[in-house]
Scaffold this motif. Structure first.
Motif, PDB file in Angstrom:
ATOM      1  N   LEU A  47      -9.940   8.225  -7.787  1.00  0.00           N
ATOM      2  CA  LEU A  47      -9.565   8.716  -6.467  1.00  0.00           C
ATOM      3  C   LEU A  47      -8.057   8.733  -6.270  1.00  0.00           C
ATOM      4  CD1 LEU A  47     -12.281   6.915  -4.334  1.00  0.00           C
ATOM      5  CD2 LEU A  47     -12.248   9.287  -5.097  1.00  0.00           C
ATOM      6  N   ILE A  48      -7.322   8.112  -7.171  1.00  0.00           N
ATOM      7  CA  ILE A  48      -5.871   8.094  -7.068  1.00  0.00           C
ATOM      8  C   ILE A  48      -5.333   9.374  -7.683  1.00  0.00           C
ATOM      9  CG2 ILE A  48      -3.772   6.901  -7.784  1.00  0.00           C
ATOM     10  CD1 ILE A  48      -5.451   4.324  -7.835  1.00  0.00           C
ATOM     11  N   ASP A  49      -4.542  10.085  -6.910  1.00  0.00           N
ATOM     12  CA  ASP A  49      -3.975  11.352  -7.358  1.00  0.00           C
ATOM     13  C   ASP A  49      -2.600  11.094  -7.969  1.00  0.00           C
ATOM     14  OD1 ASP A  49      -3.090  13.896  -7.771  1.00  0.00           O
ATOM     15  OD2 ASP A  49      -3.300  14.555  -5.687  1.00  0.00           O
ATOM     16  N   PRO A  50      -2.456  11.250  -9.286  1.00  0.00           N
ATOM     17  CA  PRO A  50      -1.164  10.962  -9.921  1.00  0.00           C
ATOM     18  C   PRO A  50      -0.057  11.909  -9.467  1.00  0.00           C
ATOM     19  CG  PRO A  50      -2.705  11.875 -11.520  1.00  0.00           C
ATOM     20  CD  PRO A  50      -3.461  11.667 -10.251  1.00  0.00           C
ATOM     21  N   ASP A  51      -0.425  13.078  -8.954  1.00  0.00           N
ATOM     22  CA  ASP A  51       0.590  14.021  -8.494  1.00  0.00           C
ATOM     23  C   ASP A  51       1.128  13.678  -7.107  1.00  0.00           C
ATOM     24  OD1 ASP A  51       0.351  15.513 -10.821  1.00  0.00           O
ATOM     25  OD2 ASP A  51      -1.308  16.708  -9.986  1.00  0.00           O
ATOM     26  N   HIS A  52       0.401  12.843  -6.371  1.00  0.00           N
ATOM     27  CA  HIS A  52       0.812  12.456  -5.028  1.00  0.00           C
ATOM     28  C   HIS A  52       0.660  10.941  -4.853  1.00  0.00           C
ATOM     29  CE1 HIS A  52      -0.368  16.710  -4.680  1.00  0.00           C
ATOM     30  NE2 HIS A  52       0.694  16.770  -3.899  1.00  0.00           N
ATOM     31  N   PRO A  53       1.474  10.166  -5.561  1.00  0.00           N
ATOM     32  CA  PRO A  53       1.344   8.711  -5.445  1.00  0.00           C
ATOM     33  C   PRO A  53       1.847   8.231  -4.088  1.00  0.00           C
ATOM     34  CG  PRO A  53       3.275   9.252  -6.714  1.00  0.00           C
ATOM     35  CD  PRO A  53       2.563  10.548  -6.437  1.00  0.00           C
ATOM     36  N   MET A  54       1.311   7.092  -3.671  1.00  0.00           N
ATOM     37  CA  MET A  54       1.786   6.488  -2.428  1.00  0.00           C
ATOM     38  C   MET A  54       3.108   5.792  -2.724  1.00  0.00           C
ATOM     39  SD  MET A  54      -1.473   4.895  -0.448  1.00  0.00           S
ATOM     40  CE  MET A  54      -2.152   3.937  -1.788  1.00  0.00           C
ATOM     41  N   ILE A  55       4.083   6.073  -1.915  1.00  0.00           N
ATOM     42  CA  ILE A  55       5.385   5.444  -2.086  1.00  0.00           C
ATOM     43  C   ILE A  55       5.586   4.495  -0.917  1.00  0.00           C
ATOM     44  CG2 ILE A  55       7.865   5.832  -2.227  1.00  0.00           C
ATOM     45  CD1 ILE A  55       7.177   8.624  -3.373  1.00  0.00           C
ATOM     46  N   PHE A  56       5.732   3.240  -1.253  1.00  0.00           N
ATOM     47  CA  PHE A  56       5.893   2.218  -0.227  1.00  0.00           C
ATOM     48  C   PHE A  56       7.369   1.994   0.049  1.00  0.00           C
ATOM     49  CE2 PHE A  56       1.872   1.129  -2.341  1.00  0.00           C
ATOM     50  CZ  PHE A  56       1.035   1.197  -1.259  1.00  0.00           C
ATOM     51  N   ARG A  57       7.662   1.704   1.291  1.00  0.00           N
ATOM     52  CA  ARG A  57       9.044   1.392   1.630  1.00  0.00           C
ATOM     53  C   ARG A  57       9.356  -0.012   1.137  1.00  0.00           C
ATOM     54  NH1 ARG A  57       9.264  -2.340   5.471  1.00  0.00           N
ATOM     55  NH2 ARG A  57       7.511  -2.549   6.896  1.00  0.00           N
ATOM     56  N   GLY A  58      10.604  -0.263   0.899  1.00  0.00           N
ATOM     57  CA  GLY A  58      11.012  -1.598   0.467  1.00  0.00           C
ATOM     58  C   GLY A  58      10.971  -2.575   1.625  1.00  0.00           C
ATOM     59  N   ASP A  59      10.751  -3.835   1.325  1.00  0.00           N
ATOM     60  CA  ASP A  59      10.778  -4.870   2.349  1.00  0.00           C
ATOM     61  C   ASP A  59      12.228  -5.196   2.676  1.00  0.00           C
ATOM     62  OD1 ASP A  59       8.240  -5.401   3.144  1.00  0.00           O
ATOM     63  OD2 ASP A  59       7.866  -6.923   1.632  1.00  0.00           O
TER      64      ASP A  59
END
Length: 89
Positions: A47-59
């Protein structure tokens, strides 16, 4: 499928009238039926799309609040902590 709604209510510490129990039992049966009809999804991570990864903000710490200022609004403070009523024996 029959659901013992009185048993569920007892576990949840709820009191139900008889007319409520019949309605809630039917509602619960409908919910369980709907969940059973949901399709099975593979657990391979597909279900994870390698073309649209989730990018998390830095803490990053953005605000630093002064403890004294925060505690000014508390109804009761003791030793730098908010005093709350005891709710568990």
């Amino acid at each position: 499928m029959t659901i013992d709604i009185q048993h569920v209510a007892k576990l949840a510490k709820l009191r139900l009238e008889e007319d409520q129990a019949d309605r809630f039992a039917k509602d619960m049966e409908n919910i369980v039926s709907m969940v059973q009809q949901l399709p099975d999804l593979p657990d391979t991570g597909a279900l994870i799309d390698p073309d649209h990864p989730m990018i998390f903000r830095g803490d990053v710490v953005e605000h630093h609040y002064d403890r004294r200022e925060l505690l000014e609004n508390a109804p009761q403070v003791k030793a730098g902590c908010v005093v709350v009523p005891k709710v568990v024996e």
